[in-house]
Design a protein around this motif. Structure first.
Motif, PDB file in Angstrom:
ATOM      1  N   GLU A  41       0.830  -1.213   0.000  1.00 56.24           N
ATOM      2  CA  GLU A  41       0.000   0.000   0.000  1.00 56.24           C
ATOM      3  C   GLU A  41       0.863   1.261   0.000  1.00 56.24           C
ATOM      4  OE1 GLU A  41      -2.315  -0.478   3.489  1.00 56.24           O
ATOM      5  OE2 GLU A  41      -3.550  -2.109   2.660  1.00 56.24           O
ATOM      6  N   ALA A  42       2.039   1.179   0.650  1.00 56.55           N
ATOM      7  CA  ALA A  42       2.934   2.340   0.728  1.00 56.55           C
ATOM      8  C   ALA A  42       3.768   2.524  -0.537  1.00 56.55           C
ATOM      9  CB  ALA A  42       3.857   2.192   1.940  1.00 56.55           C
ATOM     10  N   GLY A  43       3.603   1.624  -1.510  1.00 54.11           N
ATOM     11  CA  GLY A  43       4.323   1.747  -2.768  1.00 54.11           C
ATOM     12  C   GLY A  43       5.526   0.854  -2.909  1.00 54.11           C
ATOM     13  N   GLY A  44       5.750  -0.027  -1.937  1.00 60.13           N
ATOM     14  CA  GLY A  44       6.879  -0.947  -2.010  1.00 60.13           C
ATOM     15  C   GLY A  44       6.588  -2.141  -2.899  1.00 60.13           C
ATOM     16  N   ASN A  45       7.624  -2.696  -3.527  1.00 59.60           N
ATOM     17  CA  ASN A  45       7.373  -3.877  -4.356  1.00 59.60           C
ATOM     18  C   ASN A  45       8.436  -4.967  -4.246  1.00 59.60           C
ATOM     19  OD1 ASN A  45       9.497  -2.784  -5.827  1.00 59.60           O
ATOM     20  ND2 ASN A  45       8.405  -2.708  -7.779  1.00 59.60           N
ATOM     21  N   VAL A  46       9.512  -4.770  -3.466  1.00 56.07           N
ATOM     22  CA  VAL A  46      10.580  -5.772  -3.381  1.00 56.07           C
ATOM     23  C   VAL A  46      10.402  -6.614  -2.119  1.00 56.07           C
ATOM     24  CG1 VAL A  46      13.062  -6.196  -3.304  1.00 56.07           C
ATOM     25  CG2 VAL A  46      12.168  -4.240  -4.596  1.00 56.07           C
ATOM     26  N   LEU A  47      10.090  -7.898  -2.306  1.00 54.67           N
ATOM     27  CA  LEU A  47       9.996  -8.838  -1.195  1.00 54.67           C
ATOM     28  C   LEU A  47      11.210  -9.750  -1.234  1.00 54.67           C
ATOM     29  CD1 LEU A  47       6.222  -9.902  -1.346  1.00 54.67           C
ATOM     30  CD2 LEU A  47       7.265  -7.948  -0.160  1.00 54.67           C
ATOM     31  N   ASP A  48      11.928  -9.837  -0.119  1.00 50.83           N
ATOM     32  CA  ASP A  48      13.172 -10.608  -0.060  1.00 50.83           C
ATOM     33  C   ASP A  48      13.041 -11.749   0.940  1.00 50.83           C
ATOM     34  OD1 ASP A  48      16.360 -10.432  -0.628  1.00 50.83           O
ATOM     35  OD2 ASP A  48      15.978 -11.013   1.452  1.00 50.83           O
ATOM     36  N   THR A  49      13.325 -12.968   0.472  1.00 53.04           N
ATOM     37  CA  THR A  49      13.257 -14.130   1.344  1.00 53.04           C
ATOM     38  C   THR A  49      14.372 -15.100   0.956  1.00 53.04           C
ATOM     39  OG1 THR A  49      11.791 -15.844   2.230  1.00 53.04           O
ATOM     40  CG2 THR A  49      11.525 -15.294  -0.099  1.00 53.04           C
ATOM     41  N   ALA A  50      14.340 -16.320   1.508  1.00 52.12           N
ATOM     42  CA  ALA A  50      15.329 -17.349   1.184  1.00 52.12           C
ATOM     43  C   ALA A  50      14.774 -18.702   1.586  1.00 52.12           C
ATOM     44  CB  ALA A  50      16.647 -17.093   1.907  1.00 52.12           C
ATOM     45  N   ASP A  51      15.296 -19.745   0.951  1.00 52.26           N
ATOM     46  CA  ASP A  51      14.779 -21.076   1.262  1.00 52.26           C
ATOM     47  C   ASP A  51      15.094 -21.506   2.688  1.00 52.26           C
ATOM     48  OD1 ASP A  51      17.524 -21.450   0.874  1.00 52.26           O
ATOM     49  OD2 ASP A  51      17.300 -23.212  -0.422  1.00 52.26           O
ATOM     50  N   CYS A  52      16.134 -20.959   3.288  1.00 51.13           N
ATOM     51  CA  CYS A  52      16.542 -21.386   4.631  1.00 51.13           C
ATOM     52  C   CYS A  52      15.806 -20.651   5.748  1.00 51.13           C
ATOM     53  CB  CYS A  52      18.047 -21.189   4.808  1.00 51.13           C
ATOM     54  SG  CYS A  52      18.579 -19.457   4.785  1.00 51.13           S
ATOM     55  N   TYR A  53      15.035 -19.613   5.435  1.00 54.20           N
ATOM     56  CA  TYR A  53      14.389 -18.819   6.489  1.00 54.20           C
ATOM     57  C   TYR A  53      13.204 -19.549   7.081  1.00 54.20           C
ATOM     58  CZ  TYR A  53      16.936 -14.714   4.635  1.00 54.20           C
ATOM     59  OH  TYR A  53      17.891 -13.822   4.210  1.00 54.20           O
ATOM     60  N   GLY A  64      12.032 -22.666   5.122  1.00 54.84           N
ATOM     61  CA  GLY A  64      10.893 -22.602   4.209  1.00 54.84           C
ATOM     62  C   GLY A  64       9.690 -21.875   4.761  1.00 54.84           C
ATOM     63  N   HIS A  65       9.732 -21.505   6.062  1.00 58.09           N
ATOM     64  CA  HIS A  65       8.572 -20.859   6.688  1.00 58.09           C
ATOM     65  C   HIS A  65       8.209 -19.554   5.982  1.00 58.09           C
ATOM     66  CE1 HIS A  65      10.919 -23.095   9.708  1.00 58.09           C
ATOM     67  NE2 HIS A  65       9.772 -23.394  10.300  1.00 58.09           N
ATOM     68  N   SER A  66       9.218 -18.745   5.705  1.00 60.24           N
ATOM     69  CA  SER A  66       8.964 -17.433   5.095  1.00 60.24           C
ATOM     70  C   SER A  66       8.404 -17.577   3.685  1.00 60.24           C
ATOM     71  CB  SER A  66      10.264 -16.616   5.066  1.00 60.24           C
ATOM     72  OG  SER A  66      10.113 -15.434   4.322  1.00 60.24           O
ATOM     73  N   GLU A  67       9.014 -18.443   2.882  1.00 59.97           N
ATOM     74  CA  GLU A  67       8.520 -18.639   1.516  1.00 59.97           C
ATOM     75  C   GLU A  67       7.088 -19.156   1.521  1.00 59.97           C
ATOM     76  OE1 GLU A  67      12.509 -19.552  -1.128  1.00 59.97           O
ATOM     77  OE2 GLU A  67      11.503 -21.238  -0.164  1.00 59.97           O
ATOM     78  N   GLU A  68       6.781 -20.072   2.415  1.00 59.25           N
ATOM     79  CA  GLU A  68       5.421 -20.610   2.478  1.00 59.25           C
ATOM     80  C   GLU A  68       4.411 -19.534   2.840  1.00 59.25           C
ATOM     81  OE1 GLU A  68       5.837 -23.786   5.251  1.00 59.25           O
ATOM     82  OE2 GLU A  68       6.601 -25.210   3.759  1.00 59.25           O
ATOM     83  N   LEU A  69       4.775 -18.679   3.791  1.00 62.05           N
ATOM     84  CA  LEU A  69       3.864 -17.600   4.183  1.00 62.05           C
ATOM     85  C   LEU A  69       3.637 -16.632   3.026  1.00 62.05           C
ATOM     86  CD1 LEU A  69       3.751 -15.711   7.521  1.00 62.05           C
ATOM     87  CD2 LEU A  69       3.716 -14.430   5.387  1.00 62.05           C
ATOM     88  N   ILE A  70       4.715 -16.247   2.353  1.00 60.48           N
ATOM     89  CA  ILE A  70       4.568 -15.346   1.201  1.00 60.48           C
ATOM     90  C   ILE A  70       3.709 -16.006   0.127  1.00 60.48           C
ATOM     91  CG2 ILE A  70       5.807 -14.224  -0.699  1.00 60.48           C
ATOM     92  CD1 ILE A  70       8.147 -13.846   1.288  1.00 60.48           C
ATOM     93  N   ILE A 126      15.819 -24.138  -6.246  1.00 53.32           N
ATOM     94  CA  ILE A 126      14.894 -23.200  -6.895  1.00 53.32           C
ATOM     95  C   ILE A 126      13.531 -23.842  -7.080  1.00 53.32           C
ATOM     96  CG2 ILE A 126      15.637 -23.775  -9.251  1.00 53.32           C
ATOM     97  CD1 ILE A 126      14.470 -20.316  -8.018  1.00 53.32           C
ATOM     98  N   ASP A 127      13.503 -25.129  -7.396  1.00 51.41           N
ATOM     99  CA  ASP A 127      12.211 -25.805  -7.543  1.00 51.41           C
ATOM    100  C   ASP A 127      11.454 -25.829  -6.221  1.00 51.41           C
ATOM    101  OD1 ASP A 127      12.631 -26.245 -10.224  1.00 51.41           O
ATOM    102  OD2 ASP A 127      13.287 -28.327  -9.993  1.00 51.41           O
ATOM    103  N   GLY A 128      12.183 -26.075  -5.124  1.00 57.27           N
ATOM    104  CA  GLY A 128      11.532 -26.059  -3.818  1.00 57.27           C
ATOM    105  C   GLY A 128      11.007 -24.682  -3.461  1.00 57.27           C
ATOM    106  N   SER A 129      11.792 -23.653  -3.765  1.00 57.27           N
ATOM    107  CA  SER A 129      11.354 -22.295  -3.479  1.00 57.27           C
ATOM    108  C   SER A 129      10.108 -21.928  -4.275  1.00 57.27           C
ATOM    109  CB  SER A 129      12.483 -21.299  -3.791  1.00 57.27           C
ATOM    110  OG  SER A 129      13.529 -21.412  -2.851  1.00 57.27           O
ATOM    111  N   LEU A 130      10.100 -22.275  -5.555  1.00 60.73           N
ATOM    112  CA  LEU A 130       8.935 -21.953  -6.391  1.00 60.73           C
ATOM    113  C   LEU A 130       7.685 -22.677  -5.893  1.00 60.73           C
ATOM    114  CD1 LEU A 130      10.528 -22.005  -9.965  1.00 60.73           C
ATOM    115  CD2 LEU A 130      10.046 -20.018  -8.512  1.00 60.73           C
ATOM    116  N   ARG A 131       7.868 -23.896  -5.448  1.00 64.97           N
ATOM    117  CA  ARG A 131       6.724 -24.650  -4.922  1.00 64.97           C
ATOM    118  C   ARG A 131       6.166 -23.980  -3.670  1.00 64.97           C
ATOM    119  NH1 ARG A 131       9.261 -28.860  -4.381  1.00 64.97           N
ATOM    120  NH2 ARG A 131       9.679 -28.839  -2.144  1.00 64.97           N
TER     121      ARG A 131
END
Length: 335
Positions: A41-53, A64-70, A126-131
């Motif tokens: 809403e504030a105009g941001g568009n860059v979301l940063d995560t990682a498979d290990c988070y 994988g918790h962060s990627e799953e939530l996103i 990368i396949d795990g992250s995309l999933r």
């Protein structure tokens, strides 16, 4: 929210990026969702995560918790095309039992036993992250921790394949020495592989103390390299160093201060506190504003708020105006 170009790609990204490392673990889902909603809403568009988070927050987990939530947030909101989605691979521990000898993980063991950036590892990662993210591609894919045990040619060829397959649009590198980045770029030019467009390192207003060796903290050499290569954007993680600028008591004995301790840090802390009072913002806020005012090199601060309140506290940095005199005073402060 100011929009800047990512390297020389033509991609337009918000100058303030949102780090999602602790979303789904330290930050519960309802609050994480509120932060994501508010950021967009504030105009941001860059979301940063990682498979290990964030494997270190839950014993027995590889992350994988962060990627799953996103992924759940994207599915619910339909905002995939509104965000520039970045994730990382290479920093998952091989053996959880080895890194959990007691009640908390042993980070020295973890750093020695990450899965690394081998070709098979990255393709599977990368396949795990995309999933988990629920998407067919990410916009930027980082090597999370530079892997010196795997030939760079193997890593770069695998990343080129990931880009060619449409699973990532661009690549980046994190936690890496400048000489390694130059070698990476040379190999990419030699073989026609996609070169990194982003360098994600720890960077703040304080400068690391003389003689301190730290692969992840930007030094003068790396800043000089980035000035000479504007096709590579600096994404600055831990920009406010766990919030230590606002609280002298918190700074005392805090691990985030250890790489910076000394007369230079004392002088720069005094300057940031003084100018913050003149501008009418907190020192943390002013540090973010100072970083976003940099143009040689341009810097994208990556904030990682734990709460919605912490996220809201960062937003005033977008509107801070500094005089030339104040900017010079901040830049030249030091011992």
């Amino acid at each position: 929210m100011k929009i800047v170009e990512l390297g020389r790609t033509g991609e337009q990204i918000s100058q303030l990026a949102l780090g999602c490392m602790i979303m789904g673990t330290v930050t519960p889902e309802d609050e994480a969702v509120a932060i994501l909603d508010r950021y967009v809403e504030a105009g941001g568009n860059v979301l940063d995560t990682a498979d290990c988070y964030a494997w270190w927050e839950e014993r027995g987990s590889y992350g994988g918790h962060s990627e799953e939530l996103i992924g759940r947030w994207l599915a619910r909101t339909g905002r995939r095309e509104e965000v520039f989605l970045t994730t990382k691979g290479s920093a998952v521990p091989r053996d959880l039992d080895a890194v959990w000898p007691g009640g908390r993980p042993d980070w020295e063991i973890a750093y020695r036993t990450f899965v690394g950036a081998g070709a098979t590892t990255l393709r599977e990662a990368i396949d795990g992250s995309l999933r988990r993210l629920g998407t067919d591609h990410v916009d930027l894919y980082y090597v999370h921790v530079d892997d010196r045990t795997t030939p760079l040619e193997e890593t770069l060829e695998a990343l080129a394949g990931i880009v060619q397959a449409g699973k990532a649009r661009y690549i980046g590198w994190s936690n890496v020495r400048t000489w390694r980045m130059e070698r990476i770029r040379q190999l990419c030019a030699q073989h026609g592989w996609p070169a990194p467009v982003a360098l994600q390192q720890q960077h703040s207003y304080l400068r690391r103390r003389a003689g301190h060796r730290h692969v992840s903290i930007v030094d003068d050499e790396q800043l000089d390299y980035l000035r000479a290569h504007d096709d590579l954007t600096l994404v600055a993680y831990s920009p406010i160093l766990k919030g230590i600028y606002d609280d002298p008591e918190k700074r005392r004995g805090h691990g985030a201060m250890e790489p910076y301790l000394g007369p230079d840090a004392d002088a720069r802390l005094a300057a940031i506190v003084e100018v913050a009072a003149e501008v009418g913002v907190t020192p943390n806020t002013l540090v973010l504003a100072w970083l976003m005012h940099q143009n040689s090199p341009a810097i994208v601060p990556l904030i990682g708020p734990r709460t919605l309140q912490q996220f809201e506290a960062a937003l005033p940095a977008l509107d801070v105006k500094l005089t030339d005199e104040q900017f010079t005073r901040l830049d030249t402060a030091g011992a």
